[in-house]
Design an enzyme around this catalytic site. Sequence first.
Site, PDB file in Angstrom:
ATOM      1  N   LYS A   1      50.283  37.086  -1.181  1.00 23.82           N
ATOM      2  CA  LYS A   1      50.257  37.460  -2.598  1.00 23.82           C
ATOM      3  C   LYS A   1      49.774  38.907  -2.756  1.00 23.82           C
ATOM      4  O   LYS A   1      50.337  39.666  -3.540  1.00 23.82           O
ATOM      5  CB  LYS A   1      49.355  36.492  -3.378  1.00 23.82           C
ATOM      6  CG  LYS A   1      50.029  35.149  -3.604  1.00 23.82           C
ATOM      7  CD  LYS A   1      49.086  34.066  -4.111  1.00 23.82           C
ATOM      8  CE  LYS A   1      49.847  32.724  -4.166  1.00 23.82           C
ATOM      9  NZ  LYS A   1      49.013  31.563  -4.374  1.00 23.82           N
TER      10      LYS A   1
ATOM     11  N   GLN B   1      43.162  29.819  -5.972  1.00 23.04           N
ATOM     12  CA  GLN B   1      43.976  29.227  -4.903  1.00 23.04           C
ATOM     13  C   GLN B   1      43.555  27.772  -4.677  1.00 23.04           C
ATOM     14  O   GLN B   1      42.381  27.485  -4.449  1.00 23.04           O
ATOM     15  CB  GLN B   1      43.796  30.061  -3.614  1.00 23.04           C
ATOM     16  CG  GLN B   1      44.686  29.617  -2.469  1.00 23.04           C
ATOM     17  CD  GLN B   1      46.173  29.836  -2.744  1.00 23.04           C
ATOM     18  OE1 GLN B   1      46.583  30.878  -3.234  1.00 23.04           O
ATOM     19  NE2 GLN B   1      46.980  28.840  -2.448  1.00 23.04           N
TER      20      GLN B   1
ATOM     21  N   ASP C   1      49.470  31.091 -13.089  1.00 25.22           N
ATOM     22  CA  ASP C   1      50.031  29.936 -12.384  1.00 25.22           C
ATOM     23  C   ASP C   1      50.692  28.973 -13.372  1.00 25.22           C
ATOM     24  O   ASP C   1      51.456  28.095 -12.964  1.00 25.22           O
ATOM     25  CB  ASP C   1      48.908  29.187 -11.648  1.00 25.22           C
ATOM     26  CG  ASP C   1      48.983  29.353 -10.143  1.00 25.22           C
ATOM     27  OD1 ASP C   1      50.049  29.759  -9.646  1.00 25.22           O
ATOM     28  OD2 ASP C   1      47.976  29.063  -9.470  1.00 25.22           O
TER      29      ASP C   1
END
Length: 281
Positions: free
Chosen positions: A53, A97, A120
């Site tokens: 990322k 995460q 997200d």
Amino acid sequence: MAKLIDGRALARQIRQELKEDILTLRNQHNLVPGLTVILVGDDPASHVYVRNKERACSEVGIHSNVIRMNAEVTEKELLDTIEGLNNDDKVHGILVQLPLPDHINEKAVINAIKPAKDVDGFHPVNSGMLMTGQAVLEPCTPKGIIRLIEETGCIIAGKHAVVIGRSNIVGKPVAMMLLQKHATVTIAHSRTQDLATVAASADILVVAIGKPQLIDDSYIKKDAIVIDVGTTRVNGALMGDVKFDKATEKAAYITPVPGGVGPMTITMLLENTLIAARNSI
Ligand code: NAD
């Protein structure tokens, strides 16, 4: 023989466009999109995902920052960190995460992220907006799947789409997006009876199970579009949920694993960060 839907090539093309849009935002508004990733513990796979990322962000001109916390961090410390980022104007996207250690309530953490920074797309406000056709930040993997289907030139409206898997991060949201594009949608899962017959009635088959090679050609309608979301590591190699060699004999289009959905997921994260930055103006 099925044509390959090349996720890497599509991701490359979208990233180039994002790079130009980010440069324009910088020139016109003196604004650099910022993404902060929180990484808790030392799960090796999570470290790899986060590194990927970071690399993708720097490639397109997004400023990224990783906050690493040890596995013993308390839920309160994590929530306080998120609160700080919610109030930081330079941070447009926040990503925690997953998975988190067992002593931390994952839902509480997701719910603590300001919805406008939830790149997200997992916050219940963003799921609700998706459900009611008002989505701003859609979850990345489902968003990437829709782009891959559209890349084939297929008109989604009126097609029968079968989604196998009903998770909050893939199955449910992708089914909702297909419905919004006017597909007739069936959601199948571990309790579905006669899964092969259900799957073989799909013009568009999205498989998000996490059981390597479960889906063979008996689950596939002739000339279907098959999107294989599954990624399971088997003896070091990444495996999809679909038996690729068999499926290619029947499908019209298919995504490979790796090189299908995976590259699109990160690309959609970059796109969501740009959207969040633009919306902050
Ligand atoms: P999950 O474990 O949360 O959900 C799996 C779903 O599959 C469940 O809804 C379950 O009902 C269904 N299922 C399980 N066994 C089944 C069976 N035998 N028959 C029919 N349905 C069955 O998983 P998830 O988070 O949705 O992820 C699914 C897969 O996609 C995993 O392999 C994951 O690694 C992969 N994934 C890939 C990406 C990517 O970017 N490439 C992103 C997210 C998830």
